[in-house]
Design a protein around this motif. Structure first.
Motif, PDB file in Angstrom:
ATOM      1  N   GLN A 143     -12.927   3.352  -4.547  1.00 31.85           N
ATOM      2  CA  GLN A 143     -12.217   3.881  -5.756  1.00 31.85           C
ATOM      3  C   GLN A 143     -12.088   2.876  -6.810  1.00 31.85           C
ATOM      4  O   GLN A 143     -12.320   3.065  -8.027  1.00 31.85           O
ATOM      5  CB  GLN A 143     -11.307   5.224  -5.551  1.00 31.85           C
ATOM      6  CG  GLN A 143     -11.925   6.261  -4.783  1.00 31.85           C
ATOM      7  CD  GLN A 143     -10.455   7.305  -4.442  1.00 31.85           C
ATOM      8  OE1 GLN A 143      -9.410   6.679  -4.053  1.00 31.85           O
ATOM      9  NE2 GLN A 143     -10.756   8.542  -4.676  1.00 31.85           N
ATOM     10  N   SER A 202      -5.352   9.083  -2.507  1.00 29.61           N
ATOM     11  CA  SER A 202      -6.469   8.587  -1.406  1.00 29.61           C
ATOM     12  C   SER A 202      -5.364   7.720  -0.392  1.00 29.61           C
ATOM     13  O   SER A 202      -5.577   7.703   0.599  1.00 29.61           O
ATOM     14  CB  SER A 202      -7.733   7.651  -1.907  1.00 29.61           C
ATOM     15  OG  SER A 202      -8.586   8.594  -2.607  1.00 29.61           O
ATOM     16  N   ALA A 203      -4.684   7.088  -0.853  1.00 32.78           N
ATOM     17  CA  ALA A 203      -3.665   5.887  -0.288  1.00 32.78           C
ATOM     18  C   ALA A 203      -2.704   6.878   0.585  1.00 32.78           C
ATOM     19  O   ALA A 203      -2.122   6.469   1.686  1.00 32.78           O
ATOM     20  CB  ALA A 203      -2.910   4.953  -1.281  1.00 32.78           C
ATOM     21  N   ILE A 213      -8.626   3.936   3.843  1.00 32.29           N
ATOM     22  CA  ILE A 213      -8.106   2.774   2.740  1.00 32.29           C
ATOM     23  C   ILE A 213      -9.461   2.292   2.305  1.00 32.29           C
ATOM     24  O   ILE A 213      -9.343   1.742   1.166  1.00 32.29           O
ATOM     25  CB  ILE A 213      -7.167   1.736   3.400  1.00 32.29           C
ATOM     26  CG1 ILE A 213      -6.319   0.982   2.371  1.00 32.29           C
ATOM     27  CG2 ILE A 213      -7.838   0.602   4.230  1.00 32.29           C
ATOM     28  CD1 ILE A 213      -5.269   0.362   2.813  1.00 32.29           C
ATOM     29  N   SER A 226     -10.222   4.154  -0.658  1.00 32.43           N
ATOM     30  CA  SER A 226      -9.241   3.771  -1.785  1.00 32.43           C
ATOM     31  C   SER A 226      -9.887   2.457  -2.541  1.00 32.43           C
ATOM     32  O   SER A 226      -9.830   2.375  -3.661  1.00 32.43           O
ATOM     33  CB  SER A 226      -7.925   3.656  -1.269  1.00 32.43           C
ATOM     34  OG  SER A 226      -7.364   4.638  -0.569  1.00 32.43           O
ATOM     35  N   LEU A 239      -4.732  -3.646  -1.414  1.00 36.29           N
ATOM     36  CA  LEU A 239      -5.271  -2.710  -0.486  1.00 36.29           C
ATOM     37  C   LEU A 239      -6.093  -3.437   0.699  1.00 36.29           C
ATOM     38  O   LEU A 239      -6.380  -2.944   1.627  1.00 36.29           O
ATOM     39  CB  LEU A 239      -6.212  -1.708  -1.220  1.00 36.29           C
ATOM     40  CG  LEU A 239      -5.308  -0.548  -2.102  1.00 36.29           C
ATOM     41  CD1 LEU A 239      -6.306   0.616  -2.663  1.00 36.29           C
ATOM     42  CD2 LEU A 239      -4.344   0.222  -0.900  1.00 36.29           C
ATOM     43  N   GLU A 283      -5.748   9.061  -8.588  1.00 29.38           N
ATOM     44  CA  GLU A 283      -6.697   9.246  -7.364  1.00 29.38           C
ATOM     45  C   GLU A 283      -6.665   8.491  -6.365  1.00 29.38           C
ATOM     46  O   GLU A 283      -6.706   8.614  -5.132  1.00 29.38           O
ATOM     47  CB  GLU A 283      -8.194   9.649  -8.052  1.00 29.38           C
ATOM     48  CG  GLU A 283      -8.242  10.786  -8.980  1.00 29.38           C
ATOM     49  CD  GLU A 283      -9.892  10.841  -9.286  1.00 29.38           C
ATOM     50  OE1 GLU A 283     -10.594  10.077  -8.912  1.00 29.38           O
ATOM     51  OE2 GLU A 283     -10.075  11.724 -10.032  1.00 29.38           O
ATOM     52  N   VAL A 284      -6.896   7.252  -6.760  1.00 27.99           N
ATOM     53  CA  VAL A 284      -6.578   5.979  -5.895  1.00 27.99           C
ATOM     54  C   VAL A 284      -5.221   6.016  -4.983  1.00 27.99           C
ATOM     55  O   VAL A 284      -5.011   6.230  -3.925  1.00 27.99           O
ATOM     56  CB  VAL A 284      -6.528   4.756  -6.356  1.00 27.99           C
ATOM     57  CG1 VAL A 284      -6.296   3.462  -5.389  1.00 27.99           C
ATOM     58  CG2 VAL A 284      -7.851   4.240  -7.189  1.00 27.99           C
ATOM     59  N   SER A 285      -4.326   6.599  -5.704  1.00 26.70           N
ATOM     60  CA  SER A 285      -2.812   6.710  -5.244  1.00 26.70           C
ATOM     61  C   SER A 285      -3.044   8.060  -4.149  1.00 26.70           C
ATOM     62  O   SER A 285      -2.469   7.829  -3.082  1.00 26.70           O
ATOM     63  CB  SER A 285      -1.800   7.072  -6.116  1.00 26.70           C
ATOM     64  OG  SER A 285      -0.462   7.393  -5.640  1.00 26.70           O
ATOM     65  N   SER A 303       1.064  -1.094  -0.139  1.00 23.81           N
ATOM     66  CA  SER A 303       0.023   0.118   0.030  1.00 23.81           C
ATOM     67  C   SER A 303       0.917   1.315   0.077  1.00 23.81           C
ATOM     68  O   SER A 303       0.276   2.437  -0.556  1.00 23.81           O
ATOM     69  CB  SER A 303      -0.979   0.152   1.055  1.00 23.81           C
ATOM     70  OG  SER A 303      -0.345  -0.064   2.467  1.00 23.81           O
TER      71      SER A 303
END
Length: 869
Positions: free
Chosen positions: A472, A449-450, A466, A469, A503, A445-447, A415
């Motif tokens: 997403q 959020s991570a 998480i 994420s 994740l 965008e996922v990154s 992650s």
């Protein structure tokens, strides 16, 4: 999408390539390639039987050794006499001779002189050669009449042995006055004339173009630009030589066999007999699509072509008119443009031309072999290849860039790796170039959020973030299913699955850490509507509304449903959870009309509705609906939607579509912008004529609060009010918003929260959020009634936007009435309509003869507004 990969851009590039190739073709640049392709197709044609109307008398090397070269008059006359005795229809003597030849060591017979014999016979046609710029020509004997003479001139494409093939047949030409050969007709044509005359078929010439006609067959003269020929010698009347696809073309005998009487007279009778030298040491060699041939064989193919066309219906080689060839080439340019538009992957784009080239050459070969048509396959192939090469060249750098990004995404193993991706790809500008499509930006965008997971202050916050994420990533996977233009689609799907596994593993670890920590998890959601994927069991109650919606929607005569209530009472949340609360025979389609309010045209609104319906069906029931015809949708949006809805009914028989229009009041803005009520007419048509479609309007207004024209459309309406939660539902939301939530409230604390919020779902979530934050700051795990009182002012401040919006939504008389009620400085006016509106808006309630606020938190905020001023 870049301009060159759009349909207009692809058409411009493809047509430009076609125009350039047409220019090169007109200058003769493609002629060698086109002729080579033509030769290959000619050689590949099915074999034909030999022509039984012909007999070839070959003068071979052995004959030359036996009778010397050149042959004496005595030998040739003996040969002709023996053949004439067998009654041929005509004899063609393809041997140049303008002087008698006798040898001293042989006995001479004056009756066997060739100059004496030839003028006396009407069965023999002698050959001569018409003079030209490069050749002074060859004469025959002077007393032979012109009708017994035929020239042997041929048309070779060039002097080069590779491209200088004999593909055309000269039928007749204008003879110079100084030519030693006085005839205008080819030997093959003279032989055909004599043979066909016996069949009562005589030559004539067309009035329009002066083309030769024999029977019903017109021998159309080649134009200056014909088929693959763009630059060539087009003197005289000529046609493309349609070689007979057979080797040998006809039965043959040798000179010795004839002189020794070793042939069957039936081989000669009523046939055309062609006499010529085939000895390789003497005769001239011609290069043809079928290899090397002697002059005798060339003459035989020419005669056979004419006779087969007139008597057997064997087609002559024909070409398309120039304008049709241009259309044909542009048609393949259009195909190339379509491939460039549709195929995004450069490798697939490049290889896509291979089967099409096979189809193209297959069409060309089929037309040539079956109908003798020569169509331009090479220019069409070059247009197609050129378009694919340009497409690959333009896409390859982008593809490499996308591949580079995909390689970075694929390298993630933890992650933490996912969280650093946004920094590693910081070189990608924002907004990202269109080459990345819709998918790679979602990975970024996922990154991002991570990254927030790493910055969270507690294990449960990390666990919660998480989860976002992961949600997403689920949406990203849905986008991959919908996105038809995504490059490297399969590869990105695998990366999304890899990230999801990483994740989810990290989420399990964080969940265990959160359980071991002393922090109270912050699980309340105070703000936006609840999404089932994220909120899960946080949505409580409303079962009575779900049951009523399902019952009414599946009834025999379903009414229009109006779901109304104050802001943040859970209307949108209820609609989002609706697919999980009703049976599968009902397909809820949630459409947010806030987005539709941005449409400034009916076309824009129609496209928005169609796209949202397709997306909603996929999200609600994983149901794939086809899109309506885009062109028709842009021309007549709502007529197209009517037809489309009928089509969807046939796709899903036995199902009912529940069209849920959230924030339906926004349609008034569209009607005002477009100055048209067509959208409402469309909805009324759906209600009256589409039995499988039910309309549900959701908003904060009732009918009497809308513009008057709405009453004409919302007839037969059943209103469903979304108000406060039931007390048990509110208690469950407070005590157990999610499974395994710790026990943090005293029973009296729960009662205080319910009393302060009146079970209004947003206010319950808001106050509980503030209480949990308060306990975590003080490192306590039990909330007391005093904590509720402490947190109420913080909750009012935190939810200030909600309270201010509530206050500004009231009319001035309503605000005045509430101010009078709070201050009690003067008796408030007895305005019954104002009071009724405030009661309907759930601001006030009547207790005995008095009015009081329904929600203490609302009362406290408005009191602050009035007293502070």
């Amino acid at each position: 999408m870049r301009s060159y990969s759009t349909l207009p851009g692809s058409l411009i590039i493809s047509f430009a390539i076609a125009l350039i190739l047409l220019l090169i073709r007109s200058l003769g640049g493609l002629q060698p390639w086109e002729l080579s392709a033509y030769d290959q197709m000619m050689r590949s044609r099915p074999k034909e039987p030999p022509d039984k109307r012909l007999l070839l008398v070959k003068i071979t090397e052995a004959d030359i050794n036996n009778y010397r070269h050149p042959l004496s008059d005595d030998i040739l006359v003996q040969l002709l006499q023996k053949l004439e005795s067998m009654q041929p229809r005509v004899i063609g003597l393809d041997i140049y001779r303008d002087n008698p030849i006798h040898y001293r060591d042989t006995q001479r017979d004056s009756s066997l002189d060739l100059p004496t014999y030839l003028p006396q016979t009407n069965r023999v046609i002698h050959v001569c050669k018409v003079s030209s710029e490069s050749d002074k020509g060859t004469a025959s004997f002077p007393d032979i009449p012109w009708q017994n003479l035929g020239f042997s001139n041929v048309l070779v494409d060039s002097k080069n042995t590779e491209t200088g093939l004999l593909r055309r047949h000269l039928l007749f030409q204008t003879v110079p006055l100084t030519s030693p050969c006085p005839t205008s007709f080819a030997l093959s044509l003279q032989l055909a004339f004599r043979y066909l005359a016996a069949e009562n078929i005589l030559p004539s010439f067309t009035a329009k173009n002066n083309d030769l006609q024999l029977g019903d067959i017109i021998f159309t003269d080649l134009k200056p630009r014909a088929g693959g020929y763009q630059q060539y010698d087009f003197r005289g009347q000529q046609i493309i030589l349609n070689y007979r696809a057979v080797q040998p073309i006809a039965q043959s005998v040798t000179l010795t066999e004839v002189l020794q009487g070793k042939i069957n007279p039936q081989w000669v009778k009523n046939r055309i007999v062609l006499i010529g030298v085939t000895a390789t040491s003497i005769t001239e060699i011609f290069f043809t699509p079928y290899g090397e041939m002697r002059g005798l064989e060339i003459q035989a193919h020419g005669v056979s072509q004419i006779l087969s066309a007139v008597l057997d219906g064997r087609p002559l080689i024909w070409v398309l008119p120039a304008w049709v060839e241009i259309l044909w080439i542009f048609a393949w340019a259009l195909i190339g443009a379509g491939l460039n538009w549709k195929i995004r992957h450069p490798l697939f784009l490049g290889f896509s031309a291979i089967p099409l080239l096979g189809i193209l050459f297959g069409i060309g070969f089929f037309i040539l072999s079956s109908f003798a048509g020569w169509i331009p396959v090479v220019p069409a192939a070059l247009v197609l290849i050129g378009m694919q090469m340009v497409g690959v060249f333009l896409r390859l750098p982008e593809f490499i860039m996308v591949s580079r990004v995909a390689d970075v995404l694929k390298q993630c193993r933890t992650s933490g790796d996912i969280a650093t991706i946004a920094n590693q790809l910081a070189w990608i500008p924002s907004p990202p170039p269109k080459v990345f499509g819709f998918i790679i930006p979602q990975f970024l965008e996922v990154s991002q959020s991570a990254q927030s997971v790493r910055e969270a202050t507690s294990s449960y916050r990390q666990y919660e973030f998480i989860g976002r994420s992961i949600s997403q990533l689920h949406r990203l996977q849905e986008s991959l299913a919908f996105n038809r233009d995504a490059q490297q689609l399969n590869r990105l799907e695998k990366i999304a699955q890899q990230w999801l596994k990483i994740l989810q593993t990290a989420q399990q670890t964080l969940a265990e850490q959160a359980k071991r920590s002393a922090e109270i998890p912050q699980v309340y959601i105070a703000g936006a509507s609840l999404n089932p994927d994220d909120a899960k069991t946080r949505f409580k109650g409303r079962l009575d509304i779900f049951r009523e919606i399902e019952t009414l929607a599946l009834s025999a005569q379903p009414p229009i449903l109006l779901l109304y209530g104050g802001r943040r009472t859970g209307k949108t949340s209820a609609l989002k959870y609706l697919p999980r609360k009703v049976g599968s025979e009902l397909i809820p389609l949630l459409i947010d009309l806030q987005g539709a309010a941005t449409a400034t045209t009916l076309k824009g609104l129609g496209n928005y509705l169609a796209e949202e319906i397709v997306k909603a069906a996929k999200k609600s029931r994983n149901f794939d609906l086809p899109y309506p015809n885009p062109q028709q949708l842009n021309q007549e949006p709502f007529l197209t939607l009517q037809t489309w809805l009928e089509k969807l009914e046939r796709i899903a028989p036995g199902k009912r579509f529940l069209l849920c229009l959230d924030e339906f009041e926004r349609l008034s803005e569209v009607i005002a912008t477009t100055n048209s009520r067509i959208p409402l007419n469309f909805l009324r048509h759906v209600l009256q004529h589409r039995r499988q479609w039910i309309l549900l309007f959701s908003g904060s207004h009732t009918l009497d609060e809308l513009e008057p024209y709405w009453s004409d459309y919302l007839i037969n309406t059943r209103s469903l009010r979304v108000s406060y939660l039931q007390k048990p539902e509110a208690e469950e939301l407070i005590v157990q918003p999610i499974a395994d939530f710790p026990k943090i409230y005293e029973s009296l604390t729960v009662s205080q929260i319910i009393q302060a919020t009146r079970c209004q779902p947003y206010l319950v979530q808001l106050l509980c959020t503030v209480i949990v934050d308060h306990l975590n700051r003080e490192k306590r795990r039990l909330a007391t009634p005093d904590d509720v009182q402490t947190c109420i002012p913080i909750a009012i401040e935190t939810g200030g936007m909600y309270f201010r919006e509530l206050w500004t939504s009231l009319s001035e008389p309503e605000q005045d009435f509430l101010e009078y009620l709070i201050t009690e400085e003067t008796p408030h006016p007895q305005n019954k309509s104002t009071v009724r509106r405030l009661i309907r808006k759930e601001i006030l309630e009547k207790r005995g003869d008095c009015y009081r606020f329904q929600v203490p938190l609302v009362e406290r905020f408005i009191t602050q507004m009035v007293t502070e001023g």
